[in-house]
Design a protein around this motif. Structure first.
Motif, PDB file in Angstrom:
ATOM      1  N   SER A 171      30.568  18.221  56.751  1.00 31.44           N
ATOM      2  CA  SER A 171      30.283  18.530  58.147  1.00 31.44           C
ATOM      3  C   SER A 171      29.040  19.394  58.247  1.00 31.44           C
ATOM      4  CB  SER A 171      31.471  19.261  58.786  1.00 31.44           C
ATOM      5  OG  SER A 171      32.620  18.447  58.772  1.00 31.44           O
ATOM      6  N   TYR A 172      28.189  19.062  59.232  1.00 33.96           N
ATOM      7  CA  TYR A 172      26.911  19.749  59.399  1.00 33.96           C
ATOM      8  C   TYR A 172      26.743  20.108  60.872  1.00 33.96           C
ATOM      9  CZ  TYR A 172      21.942  20.775  58.715  1.00 33.96           C
ATOM     10  OH  TYR A 172      20.722  21.400  58.623  1.00 33.96           O
TER      11      TYR A 172
ATOM     12  N   SER B  92      36.253  18.032  65.635  1.00 35.00           N
ATOM     13  CA  SER B  92      35.293  19.091  65.953  1.00 35.00           C
ATOM     14  C   SER B  92      35.030  19.944  64.721  1.00 35.00           C
ATOM     15  CB  SER B  92      35.837  19.956  67.092  1.00 35.00           C
ATOM     16  OG  SER B  92      37.082  20.516  66.737  1.00 35.00           O
TER      17      SER B  92
ATOM     18  N   LYS C   4      35.117  14.838  53.398  1.00 32.56           N
ATOM     19  CA  LYS C   4      34.211  14.835  54.545  1.00 32.56           C
ATOM     20  C   LYS C   4      33.248  16.009  54.459  1.00 32.56           C
ATOM     21  CE  LYS C   4      35.427  16.735  58.311  1.00 32.56           C
ATOM     22  NZ  LYS C   4      36.170  17.137  59.515  1.00 32.56           N
TER      23      LYS C   4
ATOM     24  N   TRP D 268      28.676  19.134  65.883  1.00 31.71           N
ATOM     25  CA  TRP D 268      29.115  18.954  64.502  1.00 31.71           C
ATOM     26  C   TRP D 268      29.002  17.473  64.131  1.00 31.71           C
ATOM     27  CZ3 TRP D 268      29.819  22.331  60.787  1.00 31.71           C
ATOM     28  CH2 TRP D 268      30.124  23.661  61.114  1.00 31.71           C
ATOM     29  N   GLN D 269      28.214  17.176  63.105  1.00 28.29           N
ATOM     30  CA  GLN D 269      28.130  15.810  62.598  1.00 28.29           C
ATOM     31  C   GLN D 269      28.936  15.724  61.311  1.00 28.29           C
ATOM     32  OE1 GLN D 269      26.637  12.921  63.986  1.00 28.29           O
ATOM     33  NE2 GLN D 269      28.063  12.190  62.438  1.00 28.29           N
ATOM     34  N   HIS D 270      29.820  14.723  61.233  1.00 30.85           N
ATOM     35  CA  HIS D 270      30.717  14.580  60.094  1.00 30.85           C
ATOM     36  C   HIS D 270      30.376  13.309  59.321  1.00 30.85           C
ATOM     37  CE1 HIS D 270      33.211  17.687  62.001  1.00 30.85           C
ATOM     38  NE2 HIS D 270      33.041  17.025  63.120  1.00 30.85           N
TER      39      HIS D 270
END
Length: 269
Positions: free
Chosen positions: A83-84, A269, A81, A54-56
């Motif tokens: 998230s991807y 996460s 935020k 997970w990239q935030h």
């Protein structure tokens, strides 16, 4: 896919702790487009078959053109935020517009565009799928991908709007001065009426001044934690202009999705 350490995160959480399976590059725009565009960015990842990450990202007050397989749109700035979930391998090409830089292309108040993405065809005259084919065909060459997008944007370059500079001076001031905690402080610094400031941001930025100030403060906090420069959360909250740690924690969790204590411990996460 190595990358330099301790780069400015610009809202990308955990950037300097990212592994070699993740690449983020940023490139300046050409001289003719730099009044409108902050930079081009490329994210590429190559994870093990069953791995995911997970990239935030804490949003900046900027609009983006995102070129990704099946997800190519113009996006207005957000307030929370983003998230991807990264899986397998992939690549995304992006154009980060300067605050206010997209407005001359779309000719609509940016506050009207924050509810959903903008079809590529309305701005560039080609469909998103066509743009994906043009750009991602050159995924092995950052330079060629940039050239494809620059050509399309340069063909449609609008007259410059001096108010973009005014907006950017105000936003740069808010970003560079951690002591800025209230919209009234910005108004005093630029001798501008609060209603005019709000109208200016609604038209050119799409996010109100109060939200922009908050996002910068929390971005600064997250980056300080990422770099190991913020072990004392009470001291950090004071440094960022909060009256107490409780207010800081509430804002941080509302935007980042975790408490400062959890984030500092790596529990995101």
């Amino acid at each position: 896919m190595s990358h330099p350490q301790n780069r400015p995160s610009m809202g990308v959480l955990g950037l300097n702790g990212a592994g070699d399976q993740f690449r983020l590059e940023r490139y300046p725009a050409s001289e003719v487009l730099s009044p409108f565009i902050m930079h081009y960015w490329i994210v590429q990842w190559n994870l093990e078959q069953d791995d995911s990450h997970w990239q935030h990202v804490v949003p900046n007050p900027c609009a983006n053109l995102v070129v990704e397989q099946g997800k190519t749109f113009f996006y207005g700035p957000g307030k929370e935020k983003f998230s991807y979930l990264l899986k397998g391998s992939g690549i995304v090409f992006g154009v980060k517009f300067r605050p206010g830089g997209l407005y001359p292309f779309v000719k609509k108040e940016l506050s009207e565009l924050t509810g959903g993405p903008i079809e590529v065809e309305t701005v560039l005259g080609i469909q998103g799928l066509e743009l994906e084919e043009l750009v991602l065909a050159h995924r092995d060459s950052d330079r060629r991908m940039i050239q494809c997008v620059e050509q399309l944007l340069a063909e449609r370059i609008p007259p410059y709007d001096d108010q973009i500079e005014e907006v950017n001076r105000i936003i740069d001031y808010a970003a560079d001065n951690r002591g800025i905690t209230k919209v009234e402080q910005v108004c005093d610094a630029f001798d501008i009426n609060i209603r005019r400031l709000q109208r200016l941001f609604a038209k050119y930025v799409g996010v109100n001044p109060k939200s922009v100030i908050r996002l910068f403060r929390l971005q600064n906090a997250a980056e300080a934690m990422d770099l190991g420069q913020a072990q004392d959360l009470a001291g950090l909250s004071v440094e960022l202009g909060y009256h107490d740690q409780a207010h800081f924690s509430k804002d941080f969790k509302a935007v980042i999705g975790r408490s400062p204590e959890q984030y500092l411990s790596g529990v995101i996460s």
